[in-house]
Design a protein around this motif. Structure first.
Motif, short mmCIF file in Angstrom:
data_model
loop_
_atom_site.label_atom_id
_atom_site.label_comp_id
_atom_site.label_asym_id
_atom_site.label_seq_id
_atom_site.Cartn_x
_atom_site.Cartn_y
_atom_site.Cartn_z
N SER A 157 34.79 2.34 36.75
CA SER A 157 34.20 3.59 36.39
C SER A 157 32.67 3.33 35.66
O SER A 157 32.63 2.44 35.08
N ILE A 158 31.89 4.23 35.99
CA ILE A 158 30.57 4.30 35.35
C ILE A 158 30.72 5.26 34.29
O ILE A 158 30.81 6.48 34.12
N LEU A 159 30.21 4.72 32.92
CA LEU A 159 30.23 5.28 31.67
C LEU A 159 29.07 5.33 31.07
O LEU A 159 28.38 4.36 30.90
N ILE A 201 20.49 9.68 34.11
CA ILE A 201 21.89 9.64 34.74
C ILE A 201 21.94 9.64 36.21
O ILE A 201 22.53 8.67 36.68
N LYS A 202 20.91 10.36 36.99
CA LYS A 202 20.96 10.08 38.37
C LYS A 202 20.57 8.69 38.81
O LYS A 202 21.10 8.17 39.79
N ASN A 203 19.59 8.18 38.13
CA ASN A 203 19.09 6.86 38.54
C ASN A 203 20.01 5.78 38.23
O ASN A 203 20.15 4.90 39.04
N LEU A 204 20.78 5.81 37.33
CA LEU A 204 21.88 4.80 37.00
C LEU A 204 23.08 4.92 38.08
O LEU A 204 23.47 3.98 38.30
N GLU A 207 21.78 3.63 41.18
CA GLU A 207 21.88 1.85 40.95
C GLU A 207 23.10 1.25 40.92
O GLU A 207 23.18 0.18 41.49
N MET A 208 23.99 1.79 40.12
CA MET A 208 25.41 1.25 39.94
C MET A 208 26.21 1.56 40.78
O MET A 208 27.15 0.49 41.19
N TRP A 209 26.08 2.38 41.98
CA TRP A 209 27.36 2.75 42.86
C TRP A 209 27.71 1.66 43.61
O TRP A 209 28.93 1.29 43.91
N HIS A 210 26.63 0.73 44.23
CA HIS A 210 26.89 -0.31 45.14
C HIS A 210 27.14 -1.62 44.39
O HIS A 210 27.36 -2.66 45.18
#
Length: 211
Positions: A157-159, A201-204, A207-210
């Protein structure tokens, strides 16, 4: 991004529910890569599906190629019914998911939420886990730990949280995340609504998704 937004309604237990479907730019994504449901902040304190953080979450999912759906909870906008402290709202989000699954049965699922919406989405994820069909990932912004009894969430999960959040103190989120050993991304200087910090928020997310 040249996204398209379509409005629609679904039938909920307390009446019709107002929804918005955001489609990713077809010139970039000829076919969608996934399905994302995004939940808004507390209805009794002005939360709607048009909240700026909710829109930012939606833009993040669109940038990843996800068909993205937002919904006004009970009693908000053109949605009927009255606030149900998260119980009915989770039921309604499950109905929205079932509705979207009839159109996109095979797409990977992601859940996103802001503030009260994180409570709803973490509860929905727990239901999906119990059913053996969990979402692939959660993105929780301004996680409502300490405000409501959030269940544990998957390790990927991305927090994302604001350093100066006055509504949900960062320390509360740390206390909830610590035993789960899940990192919390802190935006320096950000308040609960990420004033002047929304772009992070969008940038993170992207960046974090993959990772």
């Amino acid at each position: 991004m040249n996204a398209q937004t379509l409005s629609f309604f679904i039938a909920g237990a307390a009446g019709q529910l107002e929804c918005a479907l955001d489609l990713p730019d077809s010139s970039i994504f000829p076919a969608p890569r996934g399905l994302a449901l995004v939940a808004h902040p507390h209805p009794l304190f002005g939360g709607t599906m048009d909240n700026k953080v909710v829109h930012t979450l939606a833009r993040g999912f669109l940038a990843l190629g996800y068909v993205t759906v937002r919904m006004n909870f009970r009693g908000v906008g053109k949605s009927e019914g009255a606030h149900d402290e998260g119980r009915g709202e989770t039921d309604d989000m499950a109905l929205l998911l079932a509705h979207m699954r009839r159109q996109y049965p095979e797409l990977p699922l992601a859940l996103g939420g802001f503030s009260f919406g994180t409570f709803v989405q973490s509860q929905l994820q727990q239901r999906l886990i119990d059913a053996g069909t969990p979402a692939e990932r959660l993105v929780l912004v301004g996680t409502a730990a300490g405000k409501w009894p959030l269940p544990t969430v998957p390790a990927n999960s991305i927090l994302i949280h604001g350093e100066l959040d006055e509504t949900i103190p960062l320390s509360w989120v740390f206390e909830w995340a610590r035993p789960q050993d899940i990192p919390v991304i802190v935006i320096p200087g950000a308040d609960h609504f990420f004033h002047r910090r929304l772009q992070h928020i969008k940038n993170l997310m992207v960046e974090m998704w993959h990772r």
